[in-house]
Design a protein around this motif. Structure first.
Motif, PDB file in Angstrom:
ATOM      1  N   SER A  63       0.854  -1.181   0.000  1.00 36.19           N
ATOM      2  CA  SER A  63       0.000   0.000   0.000  1.00 36.19           C
ATOM      3  C   SER A  63       0.887   1.226   0.000  1.00 36.19           C
ATOM      4  CB  SER A  63      -0.949   0.003   1.208  1.00 36.19           C
ATOM      5  OG  SER A  63      -0.319   0.522   2.338  1.00 36.19           O
ATOM      6  N   GLU A  64       0.259   2.378  -0.186  1.00 40.88           N
ATOM      7  CA  GLU A  64       1.019   3.621  -0.200  1.00 40.88           C
ATOM      8  C   GLU A  64       1.451   4.041   1.199  1.00 40.88           C
ATOM      9  OE1 GLU A  64      -1.321   6.540  -2.193  1.00 40.88           O
ATOM     10  OE2 GLU A  64      -1.319   5.446  -4.085  1.00 40.88           O
ATOM     11  N   THR A  65       0.705   3.600   2.229  1.00 38.33           N
ATOM     12  CA  THR A  65       0.983   4.070   3.585  1.00 38.33           C
ATOM     13  C   THR A  65       1.728   3.070   4.459  1.00 38.33           C
ATOM     14  OG1 THR A  65      -1.182   3.284   4.322  1.00 38.33           O
ATOM     15  CG2 THR A  65      -1.031   5.578   3.595  1.00 38.33           C
ATOM     16  N   ARG A  66       1.889   1.832   4.010  1.00 44.09           N
ATOM     17  CA  ARG A  66       2.573   0.807   4.798  1.00 44.09           C
ATOM     18  C   ARG A  66       3.654   0.140   3.955  1.00 44.09           C
ATOM     19  NH1 ARG A  66      -2.006   1.179   7.119  1.00 44.09           N
ATOM     20  NH2 ARG A  66      -3.349   0.292   5.560  1.00 44.09           N
ATOM     21  N   ILE A  67       4.614  -0.453   4.619  1.00 44.95           N
ATOM     22  CA  ILE A  67       5.647  -1.174   3.893  1.00 44.95           C
ATOM     23  C   ILE A  67       5.064  -2.464   3.338  1.00 44.95           C
ATOM     24  CG2 ILE A  67       7.546  -0.185   5.215  1.00 44.95           C
ATOM     25  CD1 ILE A  67       7.643  -2.750   6.846  1.00 44.95           C
ATOM     26  N   ASP A  68       5.638  -2.960   2.257  1.00 45.92           N
ATOM     27  CA  ASP A  68       5.198  -4.227   1.680  1.00 45.92           C
ATOM     28  C   ASP A  68       5.436  -5.340   2.687  1.00 45.92           C
ATOM     29  OD1 ASP A  68       4.812  -2.655  -0.509  1.00 45.92           O
ATOM     30  OD2 ASP A  68       6.325  -3.602  -1.761  1.00 45.92           O
ATOM     31  N   ARG A  69       4.509  -6.305   2.700  1.00 45.56           N
ATOM     32  CA  ARG A  69       4.646  -7.389   3.666  1.00 45.56           C
ATOM     33  C   ARG A  69       4.114  -8.691   3.097  1.00 45.56           C
ATOM     34  NH1 ARG A  69       0.241  -4.412   4.247  1.00 45.56           N
ATOM     35  NH2 ARG A  69      -1.643  -5.296   5.138  1.00 45.56           N
ATOM     36  N   ASP A  70       4.678  -9.791   3.582  1.00 46.00           N
ATOM     37  CA  ASP A  70       4.179 -11.121   3.249  1.00 46.00           C
ATOM     38  C   ASP A  70       3.017 -11.413   4.185  1.00 46.00           C
ATOM     39  OD1 ASP A  70       6.135 -11.535   1.315  1.00 46.00           O
ATOM     40  OD2 ASP A  70       7.562 -12.318   2.792  1.00 46.00           O
ATOM     41  N   LEU A  71       1.946 -11.973   3.638  1.00 49.55           N
ATOM     42  CA  LEU A  71       0.776 -12.275   4.458  1.00 49.55           C
ATOM     43  C   LEU A  71       0.845 -13.699   4.981  1.00 49.55           C
ATOM     44  CD1 LEU A  71      -2.161 -10.574   2.531  1.00 49.55           C
ATOM     45  CD2 LEU A  71      -0.879  -9.734   4.496  1.00 49.55           C
ATOM     46  N   ILE A  72       0.469 -13.851   6.238  1.00 55.25           N
ATOM     47  CA  ILE A  72       0.373 -15.152   6.886  1.00 55.25           C
ATOM     48  C   ILE A  72      -0.994 -15.222   7.562  1.00 55.25           C
ATOM     49  CG2 ILE A  72       2.861 -15.398   7.262  1.00 55.25           C
ATOM     50  CD1 ILE A  72       2.363 -14.516  10.177  1.00 55.25           C
ATOM     51  N   ALA A  73      -1.407 -16.407   7.949  1.00 52.89           N
ATOM     52  CA  ALA A  73      -2.678 -16.562   8.650  1.00 52.89           C
ATOM     53  C   ALA A  73      -2.673 -15.711   9.914  1.00 52.89           C
ATOM     54  CB  ALA A  73      -2.927 -18.025   8.989  1.00 52.89           C
ATOM     55  N   GLY A  74      -3.760 -14.979  10.131  1.00 54.41           N
ATOM     56  CA  GLY A  74      -3.876 -14.100  11.289  1.00 54.41           C
ATOM     57  C   GLY A  74      -3.424 -12.679  11.044  1.00 54.41           C
ATOM     58  N   ALA A  75      -2.802 -12.398   9.889  1.00 53.44           N
ATOM     59  CA  ALA A  75      -2.321 -11.052   9.588  1.00 53.44           C
ATOM     60  C   ALA A  75      -3.500 -10.125   9.291  1.00 53.44           C
ATOM     61  CB  ALA A  75      -1.376 -11.079   8.392  1.00 53.44           C
ATOM     62  N   PRO A  76      -3.405  -8.854   9.706  1.00 52.79           N
ATOM     63  CA  PRO A  76      -4.468  -7.907   9.386  1.00 52.79           C
ATOM     64  C   PRO A  76      -4.422  -7.496   7.920  1.00 52.79           C
ATOM     65  CG  PRO A  76      -2.695  -6.798  10.538  1.00 52.79           C
ATOM     66  CD  PRO A  76      -2.347  -8.255  10.515  1.00 52.79           C
ATOM     67  N   VAL A  77      -5.589  -7.128   7.402  1.00 49.37           N
ATOM     68  CA  VAL A  77      -5.718  -6.596   6.047  1.00 49.37           C
ATOM     69  C   VAL A  77      -6.277  -5.191   6.199  1.00 49.37           C
ATOM     70  CG1 VAL A  77      -6.898  -6.868   3.838  1.00 49.37           C
ATOM     71  CG2 VAL A  77      -6.086  -8.879   5.065  1.00 49.37           C
ATOM     72  N   TYR A  78      -5.705  -4.237   5.461  1.00 51.16           N
ATOM     73  CA  TYR A  78      -6.049  -2.834   5.626  1.00 51.16           C
ATOM     74  C   TYR A  78      -6.758  -2.281   4.383  1.00 51.16           C
ATOM     75  CZ  TYR A  78      -2.595  -3.183   9.354  1.00 51.16           C
ATOM     76  OH  TYR A  78      -1.903  -3.562  10.460  1.00 51.16           O
ATOM     77  N   ARG A  79      -7.589  -1.264   4.616  1.00 51.32           N
ATOM     78  CA  ARG A  79      -8.192  -0.528   3.508  1.00 51.32           C
ATOM     79  C   ARG A  79      -7.051   0.078   2.686  1.00 51.32           C
ATOM     80  NH1 ARG A  79     -11.497   2.179   6.283  1.00 51.32           N
ATOM     81  NH2 ARG A  79      -9.969   3.662   7.029  1.00 51.32           N
ATOM     82  N   GLY A  80      -7.105  -0.068   1.374  1.00 52.08           N
ATOM     83  CA  GLY A  80      -6.062   0.459   0.503  1.00 52.08           C
ATOM     84  C   GLY A  80      -4.970  -0.537   0.168  1.00 52.08           C
ATOM     85  N   ASP A  81      -5.003  -1.726   0.762  1.00 55.20           N
ATOM     86  CA  ASP A  81      -4.009  -2.750   0.432  1.00 55.20           C
ATOM     87  C   ASP A  81      -4.218  -3.283  -0.984  1.00 55.20           C
ATOM     88  OD1 ASP A  81      -2.555  -2.780   2.771  1.00 55.20           O
ATOM     89  OD2 ASP A  81      -3.463  -4.605   3.572  1.00 55.20           O
ATOM     90  N   VAL A  82      -3.126  -3.578  -1.655  1.00 53.27           N
ATOM     91  CA  VAL A  82      -3.149  -4.306  -2.920  1.00 53.27           C
ATOM     92  C   VAL A  82      -2.555  -5.675  -2.610  1.00 53.27           C
ATOM     93  CG1 VAL A  82      -2.288  -4.427  -5.281  1.00 53.27           C
ATOM     94  CG2 VAL A  82      -2.935  -2.212  -4.305  1.00 53.27           C
TER      95      VAL A  82
END
Length: 193
Positions: A63-82
């Motif tokens: 996203s524009e406001t957060r660093i890129d991250r690998d998703l794992i089970a339990g990770a939050p998802v944010y408005r604006g994420d690609v």
């Protein structure tokens, strides 16, 4: 034989214990920065719209406001994420309104808008490539006209509770729907006739 014991003061820690403590603290700081919490200030839940419930393979969020991250089970998802899945990978997300989305392999989606507050409810997601299956949550049940999925020349206005969507390019291999995966809902595709 006399045994000499050294007694350290209660406030003193030997050097053997200081190095691992500093290393653990450094690791903790790096971990918080990697998850994007450092860029959100004090409220680490700001903009959270859902949670990853299942991941297979490589799935990333940017996203524009957060660093890129690998998703794992339990990770939050944010408005604006690609969110993007690798080949042979998929991710299942549960949104705070109870909706569910499964992003298929080699797919990418932009979670542009999501507001669960009464009188302001809306959800707008853009499928950039690949395919998805979705079951709408409370927003789609209360205000179906405010839930929109779109991508490459198609727009899906939700009138039911479940659907599948896939973007195809002319000549792409294996780009067609199996009618058994549509939750008895609607299938939407831009597949050329």
């Amino acid at each position: 034989m006399t045994l000499i014991r050294r007694h350290w003061p209660a406030t003193s820690i030997s050097w053997n214990y200081k190095a691992p403590c500093w290393l653990a603290m450094l690791l903790l700081i790096v971990t918080f920065q990697h998850t994007g919490w450092a860029q959100q200030g004090v409220d680490k839940n700001a903009g959270v719209i859902g949670e990853v419930v299942l991941v297979k393979g490589g799935v990333t969020a940017s996203s524009e406001t957060r660093i890129d991250r690998d998703l794992i089970a339990g990770a939050p998802v944010y408005r604006g994420d690609v969110i993007e899945t690798d080949r042979l990978s998929f991710v299942a997300i549960r949104f705070i309104d109870g909706g569910k989305l499964t992003l298929q392999p080699s797919s990418k989606i932009d979670l542009q808008e999501f507001n669960n507050k009464n009188a302001q409810e809306n959800q707008t997601f853009e499928l950039l490539k690949g395919g998805l299956r979705a079951i709408t949550g409370a927003i789609g049940k209360r205000r179906p006209e405010r839930v929109t999925y779109y991508g490459q020349g198609i727009t899906v206005g939700i009138r039911g509770t479940a659907f599948a969507m896939r973007l195809c390019t002319p000549g792409a291999p294996r780009c067609k729907f199996d009618r058994g995966i549509n939750f008895q809902g609607r299938i939407v595709t831009n597949r050329p006739e």
